[in-house]
Write a protein that holds these residues in place. Structure first.
Motif, PDB file in Angstrom:
ATOM      1  N   GLN A  22       0.863  -1.179   0.000  1.00 44.32           N
ATOM      2  CA  GLN A  22       0.000   0.000   0.000  1.00 44.32           C
ATOM      3  C   GLN A  22       0.894   1.221   0.000  1.00 44.32           C
ATOM      4  OE1 GLN A  22      -2.536  -0.347   3.433  1.00 44.32           O
ATOM      5  NE2 GLN A  22      -3.051  -2.449   2.941  1.00 44.32           N
ATOM      6  N   GLY A  23       0.793   2.013  -1.074  1.00 47.69           N
ATOM      7  CA  GLY A  23       1.617   3.206  -1.227  1.00 47.69           C
ATOM      8  C   GLY A  23       2.470   3.082  -2.476  1.00 47.69           C
ATOM      9  N   GLY A  24       3.127   4.163  -2.815  1.00 49.84           N
ATOM     10  CA  GLY A  24       3.993   4.155  -3.983  1.00 49.84           C
ATOM     11  C   GLY A  24       5.216   3.282  -3.752  1.00 49.84           C
ATOM     12  N   ILE A  25       5.604   2.536  -4.776  1.00 54.63           N
ATOM     13  CA  ILE A  25       6.802   1.703  -4.680  1.00 54.63           C
ATOM     14  C   ILE A  25       7.909   2.418  -5.432  1.00 54.63           C
ATOM     15  CG2 ILE A  25       7.825  -0.552  -5.090  1.00 54.63           C
ATOM     16  CD1 ILE A  25       4.988  -1.728  -5.107  1.00 54.63           C
ATOM     17  N   ARG A  26       8.898   2.835  -4.684  1.00 56.00           N
ATOM     18  CA  ARG A  26      10.001   3.632  -5.220  1.00 56.00           C
ATOM     19  C   ARG A  26      11.327   2.967  -4.883  1.00 56.00           C
ATOM     20  NH1 ARG A  26       6.723   6.521  -7.032  1.00 56.00           N
ATOM     21  NH2 ARG A  26       5.361   8.079  -6.196  1.00 56.00           N
ATOM     22  N   ALA A  27      12.373   3.460  -5.507  1.00 56.78           N
ATOM     23  CA  ALA A  27      13.713   2.897  -5.290  1.00 56.78           C
ATOM     24  C   ALA A  27      14.055   2.820  -3.802  1.00 56.78           C
ATOM     25  CB  ALA A  27      14.758   3.717  -6.040  1.00 56.78           C
ATOM     26  N   GLU A  28      13.654   3.823  -3.032  1.00 59.33           N
ATOM     27  CA  GLU A  28      14.026   3.853  -1.614  1.00 59.33           C
ATOM     28  C   GLU A  28      13.274   2.847  -0.745  1.00 59.33           C
ATOM     29  OE1 GLU A  28      11.253   7.347  -2.437  1.00 59.33           O
ATOM     30  OE2 GLU A  28      13.123   6.646  -3.307  1.00 59.33           O
ATOM     31  N   ASN A  29      12.144   2.308  -1.230  1.00 56.22           N
ATOM     32  CA  ASN A  29      11.415   1.320  -0.427  1.00 56.22           C
ATOM     33  C   ASN A  29      11.169  -0.001  -1.166  1.00 56.22           C
ATOM     34  OD1 ASN A  29       9.235   1.819  -2.150  1.00 56.22           O
ATOM     35  ND2 ASN A  29       8.139   3.071  -0.678  1.00 56.22           N
ATOM     36  N   ALA A  30      11.617  -0.101  -2.391  1.00 58.03           N
ATOM     37  CA  ALA A  30      11.365  -1.300  -3.206  1.00 58.03           C
ATOM     38  C   ALA A  30      11.975  -2.550  -2.598  1.00 58.03           C
ATOM     39  CB  ALA A  30      11.896  -1.086  -4.620  1.00 58.03           C
ATOM     40  N   LEU A  53      -1.620  -5.025  -6.448  1.00 56.21           N
ATOM     41  CA  LEU A  53      -1.187  -3.633  -6.574  1.00 56.21           C
ATOM     42  C   LEU A  53      -2.347  -2.646  -6.568  1.00 56.21           C
ATOM     43  CD1 LEU A  53       1.720  -3.868  -9.191  1.00 56.21           C
ATOM     44  CD2 LEU A  53       1.846  -3.845  -6.697  1.00 56.21           C
ATOM     45  N   SER A  54      -3.521  -3.072  -6.119  1.00 59.26           N
ATOM     46  CA  SER A  54      -4.692  -2.189  -6.142  1.00 59.26           C
ATOM     47  C   SER A  54      -4.519  -0.935  -5.294  1.00 59.26           C
ATOM     48  CB  SER A  54      -5.949  -2.952  -5.706  1.00 59.26           C
ATOM     49  OG  SER A  54      -5.818  -3.423  -4.381  1.00 59.26           O
ATOM     50  N   ALA A  55      -3.657  -0.972  -4.289  1.00 52.02           N
ATOM     51  CA  ALA A  55      -3.424   0.194  -3.423  1.00 52.02           C
ATOM     52  C   ALA A  55      -2.068   0.852  -3.702  1.00 52.02           C
ATOM     53  CB  ALA A  55      -3.523  -0.215  -1.955  1.00 52.02           C
ATOM     54  N   VAL A  56      -1.536   0.612  -4.911  1.00 55.60           N
ATOM     55  CA  VAL A  56      -0.252   1.195  -5.303  1.00 55.60           C
ATOM     56  C   VAL A  56      -0.520   2.192  -6.439  1.00 55.60           C
ATOM     57  CG1 VAL A  56       2.020   0.717  -6.298  1.00 55.60           C
ATOM     58  CG2 VAL A  56       1.043  -0.843  -4.600  1.00 55.60           C
ATOM     59  N   PRO A  57      -0.479   3.503  -6.122  1.00 54.86           N
ATOM     60  CA  PRO A  57      -0.782   4.496  -7.154  1.00 54.86           C
ATOM     61  C   PRO A  57       0.351   4.719  -8.156  1.00 54.86           C
ATOM     62  CG  PRO A  57      -0.247   5.589  -5.093  1.00 54.86           C
ATOM     63  CD  PRO A  57      -0.260   4.112  -4.817  1.00 54.86           C
ATOM     64  N   SER A  58       1.580   4.366  -7.767  1.00 50.64           N
ATOM     65  CA  SER A  58       2.711   4.621  -8.655  1.00 50.64           C
ATOM     66  C   SER A  58       3.857   3.664  -8.340  1.00 50.64           C
ATOM     67  CB  SER A  58       3.202   6.065  -8.499  1.00 50.64           C
ATOM     68  OG  SER A  58       3.636   6.289  -7.173  1.00 50.64           O
ATOM     69  N   ILE A  59       4.693   3.472  -9.353  1.00 46.35           N
ATOM     70  CA  ILE A  59       5.856   2.608  -9.205  1.00 46.35           C
ATOM     71  C   ILE A  59       6.960   3.193 -10.080  1.00 46.35           C
ATOM     72  CG2 ILE A  59       5.166   1.055 -11.066  1.00 46.35           C
ATOM     73  CD1 ILE A  59       6.221  -1.294  -9.348  1.00 46.35           C
ATOM     74  N   ASP A  60       8.189   3.156  -9.585  1.00 47.24           N
ATOM     75  CA  ASP A  60       9.295   3.622 -10.412  1.00 47.24           C
ATOM     76  C   ASP A  60      10.159   2.430 -10.818  1.00 47.24           C
ATOM     77  OD1 ASP A  60      11.036   3.044  -8.285  1.00 47.24           O
ATOM     78  OD2 ASP A  60      11.505   5.140  -7.860  1.00 47.24           O
ATOM     79  N   GLU A  61      11.280   2.712 -11.456  1.00 42.38           N
ATOM     80  CA  GLU A  61      12.130   1.621 -11.946  1.00 42.38           C
ATOM     81  C   GLU A  61      12.648   0.743 -10.817  1.00 42.38           C
ATOM     82  OE1 GLU A  61      14.635   1.852 -15.172  1.00 42.38           O
ATOM     83  OE2 GLU A  61      13.494   3.425 -16.171  1.00 42.38           O
ATOM     84  N   GLY A  62      12.869   1.308  -9.638  1.00 42.52           N
ATOM     85  CA  GLY A  62      13.288   0.501  -8.492  1.00 42.52           C
ATOM     86  C   GLY A  62      12.221  -0.514  -8.119  1.00 42.52           C
ATOM     87  N   GLY A  63      10.956  -0.106  -8.152  1.00 45.25           N
ATOM     88  CA  GLY A  63       9.850  -1.016  -7.869  1.00 45.25           C
ATOM     89  C   GLY A  63       9.695  -2.077  -8.941  1.00 45.25           C
ATOM     90  N   ILE A  64       9.869  -1.664 -10.191  1.00 44.22           N
ATOM     91  CA  ILE A  64       9.795  -2.618 -11.298  1.00 44.22           C
ATOM     92  C   ILE A  64      10.923  -3.638 -11.176  1.00 44.22           C
ATOM     93  CG2 ILE A  64      10.084  -2.842 -13.803  1.00 44.22           C
ATOM     94  CD1 ILE A  64       8.464  -0.150 -13.949  1.00 44.22           C
ATOM     95  N   ASP A  65      12.119  -3.174 -10.829  1.00 42.47           N
ATOM     96  CA  ASP A  65      13.244  -4.094 -10.629  1.00 42.47           C
ATOM     97  C   ASP A  65      12.966  -5.075  -9.492  1.00 42.47           C
ATOM     98  OD1 ASP A  65      14.625  -2.902 -12.709  1.00 42.47           O
ATOM     99  OD2 ASP A  65      15.920  -1.697 -11.397  1.00 42.47           O
ATOM    100  N   ALA A  66      12.317  -4.592  -8.417  1.00 41.89           N
ATOM    101  CA  ALA A  66      11.975  -5.472  -7.289  1.00 41.89           C
ATOM    102  C   ALA A  66      10.982  -6.541  -7.719  1.00 41.89           C
ATOM    103  CB  ALA A  66      11.417  -4.652  -6.124  1.00 41.89           C
ATOM    104  N   ASP A  87      -2.974  -0.159 -11.121  1.00 40.43           N
ATOM    105  CA  ASP A  87      -3.471   1.082 -11.698  1.00 40.43           C
ATOM    106  C   ASP A  87      -3.115   1.059 -13.191  1.00 40.43           C
ATOM    107  OD1 ASP A  87      -2.501   4.023 -12.513  1.00 40.43           O
ATOM    108  OD2 ASP A  87      -4.038   4.215 -10.949  1.00 40.43           O
ATOM    109  N   PRO A  88      -3.940   1.649 -14.059  1.00 37.77           N
ATOM    110  CA  PRO A  88      -3.623   1.626 -15.495  1.00 37.77           C
ATOM    111  C   PRO A  88      -2.221   2.153 -15.830  1.00 37.77           C
ATOM    112  CG  PRO A  88      -5.872   2.372 -15.188  1.00 37.77           C
ATOM    113  CD  PRO A  88      -5.247   2.274 -13.804  1.00 37.77           C
ATOM    114  N   ARG A  89      -1.762   3.193 -15.117  1.00 39.61           N
ATOM    115  CA  ARG A  89      -0.401   3.718 -15.378  1.00 39.61           C
ATOM    116  C   ARG A  89       0.657   2.716 -14.958  1.00 39.61           C
ATOM    117  NH1 ARG A  89      -2.178   8.941 -12.311  1.00 39.61           N
ATOM    118  NH2 ARG A  89      -2.455   7.188 -10.944  1.00 39.61           N
ATOM    119  N   VAL A  90       0.427   2.038 -13.833  1.00 42.28           N
ATOM    120  CA  VAL A  90       1.365   1.020 -13.361  1.00 42.28           C
ATOM    121  C   VAL A  90       1.373  -0.155 -14.337  1.00 42.28           C
ATOM    122  CG1 VAL A  90       1.843  -0.636 -11.508  1.00 42.28           C
ATOM    123  CG2 VAL A  90       1.184   1.724 -10.942  1.00 42.28           C
ATOM    124  N   ARG A  91       0.202  -0.559 -14.799  1.00 38.25           N
ATOM    125  CA  ARG A  91       0.092  -1.656 -15.780  1.00 38.25           C
ATOM    126  C   ARG A  91       0.911  -1.329 -17.030  1.00 38.25           C
ATOM    127  NH1 ARG A  91      -3.211  -5.838 -16.844  1.00 38.25           N
ATOM    128  NH2 ARG A  91      -4.575  -5.327 -15.101  1.00 38.25           N
TER     129      ARG A  91
END
Length: 109
Positions: A22-30, A53-66, A87-91
C-alpha cells in the motif's frame, strides 16, 4: 507516503500467498517488496504469489526491478509470481518494462 505490506494465505487448493503493498513503490522502499517475496518463498514454498497492486498508485524503476527480481526468485523455486489489479499507469509501465507476463488481473478471495 510510507510503504506498508500485508501478507496472507489465500484459501485455494494450491499454496497461494497474496502480498498487498500500500503506497507508492520507489527505489528507496522497493527492497521491502523484494524482501517480502523472498521471505514468503522461504517460509511457505508457495505455488503462486499474487502481488495485489490495487493500493499502489505509482511505481518507479526501483519497484519494477523489485518485481522482476521477485518473479525470477519465484520462478527459480518453481513458483509463479503474478501481479493483480494494478493502476492503469502502473500496468503500462510493467508492460513497457517487459513484465506483461506477470499481469494476472484478479485478486483471489
Amino acid at each position: 507516503m510510507t510503504l506498508v505490506i500485508t501478507t496472507r494465505r489465500v484459501p485455494e487448493p494450491s499454496m497461494t500467498i497474496a502480498i498487498a503493498p500500500q503506497g507508492g513503490i520507489r527505489a528507496e522502499n522497493a527492497r521491502m517488496l523484494h524482501d517480502r517475496v523472498i521471505a514468503v518463498l522461504a517460509a511457505t514454498r508457495p505455488h503462486r504469489i499474487v502481488v495485489d497492486l490495487s493500493a499502489v498508485p505509482s511505481i518507479d524503476e526501483g519497484g519494477i526491478d523489485a518485481l522482476r527480481a521477485g518473479q525470477e526468485a519465484a520462478s527459480a523455486q518453481g513458483a509463479r509470481l503474478v501481479v493483480a489489479d494494478p493502476d492503469p499507469r502502473v500496468r503500462e509501465l510493467l508492460r513497457r518494462h517487459g513484465l506483461a507476463q506477470v499481469l494476472d488481473g484478479s485478486v483471489p478471495a
